[in-house]
Design a protein around this motif. Structure first.
Motif, short mmCIF file in Angstrom:
data_model
loop_
_atom_site.label_atom_id
_atom_site.label_comp_id
_atom_site.label_asym_id
_atom_site.label_seq_id
_atom_site.Cartn_x
_atom_site.Cartn_y
_atom_site.Cartn_z
N GLU A 18 0.77 -1.24 0.10
CA GLU A 18 -0.06 -0.10 0.22
C GLU A 18 0.75 1.21 -0.02
N ALA A 19 2.06 1.25 0.19
CA ALA A 19 2.96 2.47 0.47
C ALA A 19 3.05 3.12 -1.12
N ALA A 20 2.82 4.35 -0.94
CA ALA A 20 2.62 5.20 -2.26
C ALA A 20 3.70 6.38 -2.69
N ASP A 21 4.67 6.19 -1.67
CA ASP A 21 5.92 7.22 -2.08
C ASP A 21 7.25 6.47 -1.37
N PRO A 22 8.39 7.09 -1.66
CA PRO A 22 9.46 6.44 -1.18
C PRO A 22 9.61 6.73 0.15
N ALA A 23 9.00 8.07 0.70
CA ALA A 23 9.10 8.32 2.31
C ALA A 23 8.40 7.15 3.02
N ARG A 24 7.37 6.91 2.67
CA ARG A 24 6.39 6.05 3.37
C ARG A 24 7.14 4.69 3.32
N LEU A 25 7.71 4.16 2.23
CA LEU A 25 8.35 2.95 2.05
C LEU A 25 9.84 3.07 2.94
N ASN A 26 10.20 4.18 3.24
CA ASN A 26 11.40 4.12 4.13
C ASN A 26 11.09 4.02 5.56
N ASP A 27 9.88 4.49 5.70
CA ASP A 27 9.34 4.48 7.12
C ASP A 27 9.08 2.97 7.68
N LEU A 28 8.32 2.25 6.66
CA LEU A 28 7.96 0.90 6.65
C LEU A 28 9.39 0.06 6.97
N ARG A 29 10.37 0.51 6.26
CA ARG A 29 11.54 -0.44 6.50
C ARG A 29 12.27 -0.29 7.66
N VAL A 30 12.21 0.94 8.33
CA VAL A 30 12.59 1.00 9.85
C VAL A 30 11.62 0.80 10.66
N LYS A 31 10.50 0.80 10.22
CA LYS A 31 9.49 -0.16 11.31
C LYS A 31 9.62 -1.61 11.52
N TYR A 32 9.96 -2.29 10.35
CA TYR A 32 9.88 -3.75 10.50
C TYR A 32 11.42 -4.26 10.75
N LEU A 33 12.33 -3.41 10.10
CA LEU A 33 13.85 -3.94 9.88
C LEU A 33 14.77 -3.10 10.73
N GLY A 34 14.13 -2.02 11.04
CA GLY A 34 15.32 -1.09 11.89
C GLY A 34 16.08 -1.80 13.30
N LYS A 35 16.92 -1.10 13.98
CA LYS A 35 17.52 -1.80 15.06
C LYS A 35 16.28 -1.77 16.23
N LYS A 36 15.31 -1.01 16.08
CA LYS A 36 14.10 -1.03 17.06
C LYS A 36 12.85 -1.45 16.39
N GLY A 37 13.07 -2.20 15.33
CA GLY A 37 11.81 -2.54 14.34
C GLY A 37 11.28 -3.96 15.03
N ALA A 38 10.02 -4.13 14.56
CA ALA A 38 9.24 -5.34 15.03
C ALA A 38 10.03 -6.61 14.91
N LEU A 39 10.80 -6.81 13.84
CA LEU A 39 11.56 -8.15 13.47
C LEU A 39 12.49 -8.28 14.71
N THR A 40 13.28 -7.27 14.85
CA THR A 40 14.63 -7.28 16.09
C THR A 40 14.00 -7.57 17.08
N GLU A 41 12.60 -6.86 17.49
CA GLU A 41 11.83 -7.19 18.95
C GLU A 41 11.58 -8.68 18.97
N ILE A 42 11.15 -9.42 17.98
CA ILE A 42 10.90 -10.84 18.12
C ILE A 42 11.88 -11.63 18.46
N LEU A 43 13.11 -11.30 17.61
CA LEU A 43 14.32 -12.04 17.43
C LEU A 43 14.88 -12.16 19.02
N ARG A 44 14.71 -11.04 19.71
CA ARG A 44 15.27 -10.68 21.09
C ARG A 44 14.66 -11.94 21.90
N GLY A 45 13.67 -12.66 21.56
CA GLY A 45 12.85 -13.52 22.40
C GLY A 45 13.56 -14.89 22.20
#
Length: 344
Positions: A18-45
């Motif tokens: 659903e991302a419509a522009d590069p700025a939104r795409l970058n926000d989602l990259r940080v949200k899921y793959l960033g150092k404090k992203g969702a995937l990182t949080e799961i892997l800490r467990g």
């Protein structure tokens, strides 16, 4: 944890789609793959998992990461293609339009005249000699038969820097230096173009800085007729084959005898007009046979050799050649004036 990873993948892929522009795409990259992203949080467990579960969960986590990264790359590529297409449409150049002609420069009329003068004398076998514009009193005056108390010094009101250093008032010092460099050898046949400085009035026919060309020939059996023939050749090359010259007796400290040289009026051809004050003649230069004392200063024996010298102002020639009535026109950088010479 396996279920959480799969749910995270589905959520991320849906939002990325659903991302419509590069700025939104970058926000989602940080949200899921960033150092404090969702995937990182799961892997800490993963530390709480058993040894058998860790490889399985790790493989699933890598697959989730890979799916998210691949989707991000595809979206980035899509955005880049869309931006390129947009710019191509916005920046289209119509190659059928006529080009814009850029203004071009042209040679300054004084430079043009100086080169013409040089070409004439180079064609007669002369070479070009140069010297310093800041000169000593010896070379500028004394070696030219103008000692400290000579009244002719008043004819050239000078710019002195010290008692012995000044801005040259003529290019004649170059002649002395050239003669000394020859160590008495002949022939010597030079012209000396360059800037000179005098405290003249700034009016229609004078300037405190102007350009001069002087000539010098030293050899055995040089006569006044050689000088006249040389100057006649020069006048016809500059002003046309119909040009004539006349020599009038004059005085210069560095030549003996000395002459003023006139050329037939370039406007009326010698018939008489306003430009030549109805005389048919225009003064163009000074000349004469090199004074014996000047030859001695140059390292020559006046009993063995002789020579002639001449000097003319480039601005003076330009005034006559182009019919300009004010020398200051050459220095004002008025494009209306200068463009006239670009078409010549």
């Amino acid at each position: 944890m396996k279920e959480r990873l799969e749910a995270l993948r589905d959520e991320a892929l849906r939002e990325l789609a659903e991302a419509a522009d590069p700025a939104r795409l970058n926000d989602l990259r940080v949200k899921y793959l960033g150092k404090k992203g969702a995937l990182t949080e799961i892997l800490r467990g993963m530390g709480s998992l058993s040894a058998e579960e860790r490889p399985v969960v790790g493989q699933i986590a890598n697959e989730v990461r890979g799916a998210i990264e691949q989707t991000i790359e595809e979206k980035q590529r899509l955005f880049q293609e869309q931006e390129t297409e947009r710019r191509l449409k916005a920046e289209t150049i119509d190659v059928t339009l006529p080009g814009r002609k850029l203004p071009t420069g042209a040679i300054h009329p004084l430079t043009r005249v100086a080169r013409e003068i040089e070409d004439v004398f180079l064609g007669m076998g002369y070479t070009i000699a140069e010297g310093p514009e800041v000169e000593t009193d010896f070379f500028n005056f004394e070696a030219l038969n103008l000692p400290k108390d000579h009244p002719a010094r008043d004819m050239q009101d000078s710019f002195y820097i010290t008692d012995e250093i000044l801005l040259r008032t003529q290019t004649s010092p170059v002649q002395i230096r050239a003669m000394q460099a020859m160590n008495g050898q002949t022939p010597l046949k030079i012209i000396c173009p360059g800037k000179v400085y005098r405290r003249d009035d700034d009016d229609a026919t004078h300037s405190f800085q102007f350009n001069q060309v002087e000539g010098l020939v030293v050899d055995k059996n040089i006569r006044m007729s050689d000088l006249k023939g040389t100057l006649l050749t020069f006048a016809r090359a500059m002003f046309g084959p119909q040009a004539r010259i006349r020599l009038r007796p004059s005085f210069f400290p560095f030549t003996e005898p000395s002459v003023e040289v006139d050329v037939t009026c370039v406007q009326c051809g010698g018939d008489g007009c306003r430009m030549c004050k109805h005389t048919g003649w225009l003064e163009i230069l000074g000349a004469g046979m090199v004074h014996p004392r000047v030859l001695e200063y140059g390292g020559y024996d006046p009993n063995e050799v002789s020579g002639f010298a001449f000097g003319l102002g480039i601005e003076r020639v330009a005034l006559l050649k182009y019919g300009v009535d004010d020398i200051r026109s050459f220095y004002l950088n008025d494009m209306r004036f200068l463009r006239q010479f670009a078409r010549m």
